[in-house]
Structures are given as C-alpha cells and as structure tokens.
Enzyme design. Sequence first.
Site, PDB file in Angstrom:
ATOM      1  N   ASP A   1       0.857  -1.192   0.000  1.00 46.26           N
ATOM      2  CA  ASP A   1       0.000   0.000   0.000  1.00 46.26           C
ATOM      3  C   ASP A   1       0.890   1.239   0.000  1.00 46.26           C
ATOM      4  O   ASP A   1       2.081   1.160   0.328  1.00 46.26           O
ATOM      5  CB  ASP A   1      -0.916   0.030   1.237  1.00 46.26           C
ATOM      6  CG  ASP A   1      -1.841   1.262   1.228  1.00 46.26           C
ATOM      7  OD1 ASP A   1      -2.550   1.464   0.227  1.00 46.26           O
ATOM      8  OD2 ASP A   1      -1.838   2.032   2.204  1.00 46.26           O
ATOM      9  N   SER A   2       0.298   2.370  -0.349  1.00 52.19           N
ATOM     10  CA  SER A   2       1.057   3.623  -0.315  1.00 52.19           C
ATOM     11  C   SER A   2       1.500   3.959   1.110  1.00 52.19           C
ATOM     12  O   SER A   2       2.464   4.685   1.306  1.00 52.19           O
ATOM     13  CB  SER A   2       0.191   4.754  -0.866  1.00 52.19           C
ATOM     14  OG  SER A   2      -1.012   4.835  -0.123  1.00 52.19           O
TER      15      SER A   2
ATOM     16  N   CYS B   1      -4.256  -1.654  -2.155  1.00 51.20           N
ATOM     17  CA  CYS B   1      -4.447  -0.216  -2.375  1.00 51.20           C
ATOM     18  C   CYS B   1      -5.336  -0.060  -3.609  1.00 51.20           C
ATOM     19  O   CYS B   1      -4.999  -0.578  -4.686  1.00 51.20           O
ATOM     20  CB  CYS B   1      -3.074   0.415  -2.616  1.00 51.20           C
ATOM     21  SG  CYS B   1      -3.115   2.155  -3.072  1.00 51.20           S
ATOM     22  N   ASN B   2      -6.455   0.610  -3.444  1.00 53.83           N
ATOM     23  CA  ASN B   2      -7.361   0.805  -4.589  1.00 53.83           C
ATOM     24  C   ASN B   2      -6.744   1.691  -5.652  1.00 53.83           C
ATOM     25  O   ASN B   2      -6.917   1.453  -6.844  1.00 53.83           O
ATOM     26  CB  ASN B   2      -8.668   1.430  -4.114  1.00 53.83           C
ATOM     27  CG  ASN B   2      -9.500   0.446  -3.337  1.00 53.83           C
ATOM     28  OD1 ASN B   2     -10.261  -0.321  -3.905  1.00 53.83           O
ATOM     29  ND2 ASN B   2      -9.331   0.431  -2.021  1.00 53.83           N
TER      30      ASN B   2
ATOM     31  N   CYS C   1     -11.066   2.762  -0.704  1.00 58.93           N
ATOM     32  CA  CYS C   1      -9.699   3.166  -0.367  1.00 58.93           C
ATOM     33  C   CYS C   1      -9.381   2.395   0.902  1.00 58.93           C
ATOM     34  O   CYS C   1     -10.183   2.424   1.856  1.00 58.93           O
ATOM     35  CB  CYS C   1      -9.631   4.675  -0.125  1.00 58.93           C
ATOM     36  SG  CYS C   1      -8.034   5.198   0.564  1.00 58.93           S
ATOM     37  N   THR C   2      -8.250   1.713   0.903  1.00 62.97           N
ATOM     38  CA  THR C   2      -7.981   0.836   2.052  1.00 62.97           C
ATOM     39  C   THR C   2      -7.684   1.612   3.329  1.00 62.97           C
ATOM     40  O   THR C   2      -7.638   1.027   4.405  1.00 62.97           O
ATOM     41  CB  THR C   2      -6.837  -0.140   1.744  1.00 62.97           C
ATOM     42  OG1 THR C   2      -5.697   0.606   1.290  1.00 62.97           O
ATOM     43  CG2 THR C   2      -7.250  -1.144   0.694  1.00 62.97           C
TER      44      THR C   2
HETATM   45  N1  DGL Z   1      -5.000   3.309   0.548  1.00 66.79           N
HETATM   46  C1  DGL Z   1      -4.961   3.670  -0.808  1.00 66.79           C
HETATM   47  C2  DGL Z   1      -6.193   3.313  -1.583  1.00 66.79           C
HETATM   48  O1  DGL Z   1      -6.769   2.285  -1.322  1.00 66.79           O
HETATM   49  C3  DGL Z   1      -4.283   4.942  -1.226  1.00 66.79           C
HETATM   50  C4  DGL Z   1      -4.489   6.174  -0.437  1.00 66.79           C
HETATM   51  C5  DGL Z   1      -3.500   7.224  -0.941  1.00 66.79           C
HETATM   52  O2  DGL Z   1      -2.293   6.957  -0.864  1.00 66.79           O
HETATM   53  O3  DGL Z   1      -3.960   8.264  -1.434  1.00 66.79           O
HETATM   54  O4  DGL Z   1      -6.586   4.018  -2.491  1.00 66.79           O
END
Ligand code: DGL
Length: 285
Positions: free
Chosen positions: A6-7, A69-70, A204-205
């Site tokens: 994930d980010s 991560c989406n 978004c996770t």
């Molecule tokens: N948690 C991530 C997602 O599912 C990314 C959130 C981000 O880094 O902006 O989109």
Amino acid sequence: MIGVFDSGLGGLTVLRALTARFPELSFVYLGDHAHVPYGNRPSEEIIELTRASVETLFRRGCKLVVLGCNTATAVAARRLQTTWLPETPWKAEGYNIVGIVAPTVEAATQTPWAVTTPQYPQKFLTDRIAVFGTTRTIASNVYAEEIRKRCPKVTVIQQVCSELAGAIERGVAEPELERLVKEGIDGAMAQANGEPLHRAILGCTHFPLVEHLFRRHLPPATRILSQPEIVADSLEDYLSRHPRFKGEIRPQPSLVLLTTGNPEEASAGARVFAGEGLRFQHLDT
Ligand code: DGL
C-alpha cells in the site's frame, strides 16, 4: 510468502484480515510512506511507484503480491500485469500480482470477474451503490464501469474524498477526520438526490480505519461492503486454486513490515489503528 503493498498504512486493514484468515502463512507488508498519499498523483507516477514496490516484494521472496491499495490497483494493476510482468524474468518464475478492485466488484455485483455480461438475476438489480475513493481511483472510473457491465440497472455514485487518506496517514484528530467523512457522505447524498443509498464501497484501504465514522453518518439502511473481508475471501479462493503461492508453511509464520519512509513514524502511525506490536523496519535495513 505473500506480499501486501500500500502507499502507506491503509493496506494494514487488508493485512489484518489476511493474517486473521491465514494464520499459517507468512507475509511481508510494504508501505511506501516516502510517497504517500498516492491518491492525487499523476497516473504514470503511481504506476512507476507501484512497479518499484512490487519488484521490492518479489526480491524479498514474495511470489504473490496483493496490491492492498485501490489507487494502485485502479491505475497500475492492469498495466503491470499485462505489460510489465510478462517482460520480466519474474513471469517465467511464476510470480504474480493481484489487485483488490476485482474482488470488490465481484462482491458488489455477485458476479465472477470472468463474467462480463449481465446474468439473471443481476440484470434486474436496481440498487444504488456509492463508491468513496481517492481522486485517482474515482477518475479511473473502474468501479462504475465494471459494476455497470455486470449490473446495468445499478446506479453507481462516485464520490472523491481527496483529503481523507492523507489525513488518516498523518494521524489528524478524529473531529477533523469526521468532518472529511461527513463532507464525502454529503457529496454522495447530494448526487443521490434524496434517493436511498443501498450499499457503500469504501474504495480506499485507508477508509476502513474510519469505518465507524462512515457508519455514523451514512443512513442506517446503507450496507457498507467490507473490503478487507472481501479480499480475504477472494484470496482464500485464489490460494485454493493456486496453492503454490502459499509458500513454505512453518510452525512460526513470519510477518515483516517494511517502509520506504521513517520506521518510527510508520510504527507510531500503525499503533494508532492496530495497537502495539507492529514494528516497521526500513526497506534497506
Ligand atoms: N490506501 C490507498 C487506496 O486504497 C491509497 C491512499 C492514498 O495513498 O492516497 O486508495
């Protein structure tokens, strides 16, 4: 070993569901804290950052990487699966990448990913589904397109929550997080024009970390689809078909948490949501 990427901290919501579901398996988690948040970055940058992290996890011995991560999935998964991976030696060695949009769409539509035309009874489903996500996930339109392919009568409402993942990541206080959640829900409700929202995808996770705030402000009848559980269900099915990705089953499975950023800060951030005991180490140590 299975890699989860994930980010930043958001993928921990997926990791938590996976370690609970597969206590016998070893995992390596990588948070790209040096570049979080991804959600407002240009697509090409997200693709390159995701590729670099996948490669890191491959090098660490993870034959399967779950993009937890989406944003990375929506923007980069297909490119990496179809263009990058086949050109690398990893492909011949059986390494693979899976994303989290497909299982979420499967759960929302009750239709397997491989089935891309409406089947009875989904053909007649008229639910209104709200998808909350980052700027880049919503701009990709992937949820709306993939849901409508399978359930053409479903109304998909897409709502950008551009600041929420970053705020969660920075550990801002709950009232501010609640304000951002409420702003997103108000936006979705305005798009729904007073009609009921039957289901909500927290796309978004990071958002399951504030699911209680979504629950507080969404109408009581709106069902929240729990993406971490959905991903765990989907991985269970995938591993039953591809058991080689389970890796070595040891009496003491390992859990390694890596960050591209500051390990103390990442561990402190994780503590807020997951309690004591999660210690990140820097990628290069
Ligand atoms: N948690 C991530 C997602 O599912 C990314 C959130 C981000 O880094 O902006 O989109």
